[in-house]
Design a protein around this motif. Structure first.
Motif, mmCIF file in Angstrom:
data_model
loop_
_atom_site.group_PDB
_atom_site.id
_atom_site.type_symbol
_atom_site.label_atom_id
_atom_site.label_comp_id
_atom_site.label_asym_id
_atom_site.label_seq_id
_atom_site.Cartn_x
_atom_site.Cartn_y
_atom_site.Cartn_z
ATOM 1 N N LEU A 1 0.793 -1.234 0.000
ATOM 2 C CA LEU A 1 0.000 0.000 0.000
ATOM 3 C C LEU A 1 0.830 1.291 0.000
ATOM 4 O O LEU A 1 0.642 2.148 0.861
ATOM 5 N N PRO A 2 1.738 1.474 -0.947
ATOM 6 C CA PRO A 2 2.447 2.758 -0.984
ATOM 7 C C PRO A 2 1.486 3.885 -1.357
ATOM 8 O O PRO A 2 0.490 3.665 -2.041
ATOM 9 N N SER A 3 1.776 5.074 -0.859
ATOM 10 C CA SER A 3 0.943 6.238 -1.176
ATOM 11 C C SER A 3 1.773 7.217 -2.003
ATOM 12 O O SER A 3 2.998 7.112 -2.061
ATOM 13 N N PRO A 4 1.132 8.186 -2.655
ATOM 14 C CA PRO A 4 1.881 9.131 -3.497
ATOM 15 C C PRO A 4 3.049 9.832 -2.789
ATOM 16 O O PRO A 4 4.099 10.027 -3.412
ATOM 17 N N PRO A 5 2.951 10.176 -1.506
ATOM 18 C CA PRO A 5 4.124 10.773 -0.864
ATOM 19 C C PRO A 5 5.335 9.843 -0.754
ATOM 20 O O PRO A 5 6.459 10.291 -0.558
ATOM 21 N N ASP A 6 5.118 8.522 -0.911
ATOM 22 C CA ASP A 6 6.227 7.563 -0.877
ATOM 23 C C ASP A 6 7.087 7.624 -2.134
ATOM 24 O O ASP A 6 8.157 7.015 -2.170
ATOM 25 N N ALA B 1 7.166 8.245 -6.732
ATOM 26 C CA ALA B 1 6.638 7.687 -7.975
ATOM 27 C C ALA B 1 7.121 6.259 -8.206
ATOM 28 O O ALA B 1 6.372 5.428 -8.722
ATOM 29 N N LEU B 2 8.353 5.956 -7.842
ATOM 30 C CA LEU B 2 8.874 4.610 -8.085
ATOM 31 C C LEU B 2 8.105 3.552 -7.300
ATOM 32 O O LEU B 2 7.800 2.483 -7.823
ATOM 33 N N LYS B 3 7.790 3.843 -6.057
ATOM 34 C CA LYS B 3 7.022 2.873 -5.268
ATOM 35 C C LYS B 3 5.606 2.721 -5.815
ATOM 36 O O LYS B 3 5.058 1.622 -5.813
ATOM 37 N N MET B 4 5.028 3.819 -6.286
ATOM 38 C CA MET B 4 3.685 3.744 -6.875
ATOM 39 C C MET B 4 3.710 2.934 -8.163
ATOM 40 O O MET B 4 2.817 2.134 -8.419
ATOM 41 N N ARG B 5 4.760 3.121 -8.987
ATOM 42 C CA ARG B 5 4.876 2.368 -10.245
ATOM 43 C C ARG B 5 5.133 0.890 -9.989
ATOM 44 O O ARG B 5 4.729 0.050 -10.781
ATOM 45 N N ASP B 6 5.813 0.569 -8.897
ATOM 46 C CA ASP B 6 6.087 -0.827 -8.565
ATOM 47 C C ASP B 6 4.884 -1.503 -7.901
ATOM 48 O O ASP B 6 4.933 -2.696 -7.605
ATOM 49 N N ALA B 7 3.847 -0.752 -7.660
ATOM 50 C CA ALA B 7 2.629 -1.315 -7.072
ATOM 51 C C ALA B 7 1.523 -1.241 -8.131
ATOM 52 O O ALA B 7 1.740 -1.609 -9.274
ATOM 53 N N GLY B 8 0.376 -0.744 -7.769
ATOM 54 C CA GLY B 8 -0.755 -0.675 -8.691
ATOM 55 C C GLY B 8 -0.966 0.678 -9.318
ATOM 56 O O GLY B 8 -2.013 0.918 -9.916
ATOM 57 N N ILE C 1 -1.598 4.811 -9.612
ATOM 58 C CA ILE C 1 -2.605 5.659 -8.970
ATOM 59 C C ILE C 1 -3.966 4.967 -8.970
ATOM 60 O O ILE C 1 -4.750 5.127 -8.029
ATOM 61 N N ILE C 2 -4.248 4.152 -9.992
ATOM 62 C CA ILE C 2 -5.518 3.418 -10.007
ATOM 63 C C ILE C 2 -5.548 2.413 -8.854
ATOM 64 O O ILE C 2 -6.561 2.285 -8.167
ATOM 65 N N GLY C 3 -4.467 1.716 -8.637
ATOM 66 C CA GLY C 3 -4.405 0.778 -7.514
ATOM 67 C C GLY C 3 -4.552 1.475 -6.183
ATOM 68 O O GLY C 3 -5.208 0.966 -5.269
#
Length: 186
Positions: A100-105, A107-114, A116-118
């Motif tokens: 569950l990374p959030s945008p403040p974590d 962009a790389l963590k968000m891209r490695d997860a789901g 912004i849609i995730g």
């Protein structure tokens, strides 16, 4: 008249969607190194996260669907709604599995997860009922998307699965089981 106009729109839509599939695939799979490739990667991976690798195939299949049945607006709408539901479910599940990374974590963590849609699909549910409750809800959303595309009512799921097993086993269809097409809507 009307059919020709619909066919022209479908060809334009097919060309646009197929071109987008090629660009996204060239960057995601082929490593296209240019400004346009970097922008595509940032937008697609930021939006869809790990699901971005499947996006070129989905876009290409959608483009082919537009080309094959340009006037079938009801089926195209079902395909769009069902695919959107499945995308939100898959991206949410990937996001939960990535911690569950959030945008403040970043962009790389968000891209490695789901992506912004995730994040949007999973975070509110996890905040309300924790991951153990969010996973079944997202799985149900994905099942809804799978059933929505072919317009399958829930009571017909068992008979359609039996038909699928018969087809896979190459058995003749059971005459007591309904056909693959959904009943007409009133």
């Amino acid at each position: 008249g009307r059919w020709v106009a619909a066919a022209r729109r479908a060809r334009r839509g097919t060309v646009c969607v197929s071109g987008l599939a090629c660009w996204v695939g060239a960057r995601g799979w082929g490593g296209l190194k240019c400004l346009a490739g970097n922008v595509i990667q940032a937008v697609v991976a930021g939006t869809f996260g790990r699901l971005a690798y499947a996006l070129p195939c989905a876009l290409l299949l959608f483009g082919i669907r537009l080309l094959r049945a340009p006037g079938d607006q009801a089926s195209t709408n079902r395909l769009t709604i069902g695919t959107t539901a499945m995308t939100f479910a898959a991206a949410g599940l990937v996001h939960i599995s990535a911690g569950l990374p959030s945008p403040p974590d970043g962009a790389l963590k968000m891209r490695d997860a789901g992506g912004i849609i995730g994040f949007l699909a999973s975070s509110p549910i996890v905040a309300a009922i924790k991951p153990w409750g969010a996973v079944p809800l997202l799985l149900m959303l994905g099942c809804f998307g799978v059933l929505f595309i072919p317009a399958t009512p829930v009571p017909m799921v068992q008979s359609r699965l039996a038909e699928l097993l018969d087809r896979l086993r190459r058995r003749p269809p059971d005459p007591d089981v309904s056909s693959w097409r959904a009943p007409p809507h009133p």
